[in-house]
Motif scaffolding. Sequence first.
Motif, PDB file in Angstrom:
ATOM      1  N   LEU A   1       0.832  -1.212   0.000  1.00 51.67           N
ATOM      2  CA  LEU A   1       0.000   0.000   0.000  1.00 51.67           C
ATOM      3  C   LEU A   1       0.862   1.257   0.000  1.00 51.67           C
ATOM      4  CD1 LEU A   1      -2.756  -1.019   2.597  1.00 51.67           C
ATOM      5  CD2 LEU A   1      -2.969  -0.925   0.096  1.00 51.67           C
ATOM      6  N   LEU A   2       1.911   1.279   0.815  1.00 45.31           N
ATOM      7  CA  LEU A   2       2.791   2.447   0.866  1.00 45.31           C
ATOM      8  C   LEU A   2       3.520   2.659  -0.457  1.00 45.31           C
ATOM      9  CD1 LEU A   2       4.258   2.075   4.472  1.00 45.31           C
ATOM     10  CD2 LEU A   2       2.578   3.777   3.672  1.00 45.31           C
ATOM     11  N   ALA A   3       3.947   1.573  -1.089  1.00 51.81           N
ATOM     12  CA  ALA A   3       4.631   1.681  -2.388  1.00 51.81           C
ATOM     13  C   ALA A   3       3.716   2.291  -3.454  1.00 51.81           C
ATOM     14  CB  ALA A   3       5.133   0.308  -2.842  1.00 51.81           C
ATOM     15  N   ARG A   4       2.433   2.078  -3.289  1.00 51.54           N
ATOM     16  CA  ARG A   4       1.461   2.649  -4.238  1.00 51.54           C
ATOM     17  C   ARG A   4       1.050   4.066  -3.857  1.00 51.54           C
ATOM     18  NH1 ARG A   4      -2.069  -1.444  -7.266  1.00 51.54           N
ATOM     19  NH2 ARG A   4      -0.794  -3.315  -7.281  1.00 51.54           N
ATOM     20  N   GLY A   5       1.527   4.553  -2.711  1.00 54.24           N
ATOM     21  CA  GLY A   5       1.257   5.930  -2.314  1.00 54.24           C
ATOM     22  C   GLY A   5       0.133   6.112  -1.310  1.00 54.24           C
ATOM     23  N   MET A   6      -0.205   5.069  -0.536  1.00 51.60           N
ATOM     24  CA  MET A   6      -1.310   5.164   0.415  1.00 51.60           C
ATOM     25  C   MET A   6      -1.084   6.252   1.465  1.00 51.60           C
ATOM     26  SD  MET A   6      -2.508   2.568   3.453  1.00 51.60           S
ATOM     27  CE  MET A   6      -0.982   2.834   4.340  1.00 51.60           C
TER      28      MET A   6
END
Length: 160
Positions: free
Chosen positions: A63-68
């Motif tokens: 999720l963080l890698a996708r910008g969450m």
Amino acid sequence: MSEAKRIYQANLDAVSAAVVAGDFTKIRQHIAIPNMMSTTDSEIVMASVEEFDIVMMDFRSELLARGMVDYRRTCLEAHFVAGQSDMVAGRHRTEVILRNGATLPPYENHSVIMRIDDRWMGIWLQAIMDNTELQLLSPDIAAAQAEARRMLDRTGHRTA
């Protein structure tokens, strides 16, 4: 709001906030171990705290890698399981809000929560999407468990 829906939403809110915060101890306060999670193309059983933490860390990293920046889950329906005042089954929608204000494609889930030691804990979740769309399940663990099931099927020792 029905009591079942209130219980279900409270569990969703607590786990969602803990996922955003990266608080795996708090997540474990609302999700039971062992725990079963599945997508339309994969499934995983988390049988230990260590395995559970790996899966949750992998999911949060995805999720963080996708910008969450936010992770929201909204109860669409929830009901006590017939004859079970300690078990709620429901359906919810998940939205992931990104840094740029966009969202990942929302998806629906089915879930069961159960009162265990006076706490409502998630025991099962099925995401209505492919794991390849958003790696909800750790690919390495899911692949290893799938291979173990294939081996049992080939040798005829699988009982389920």
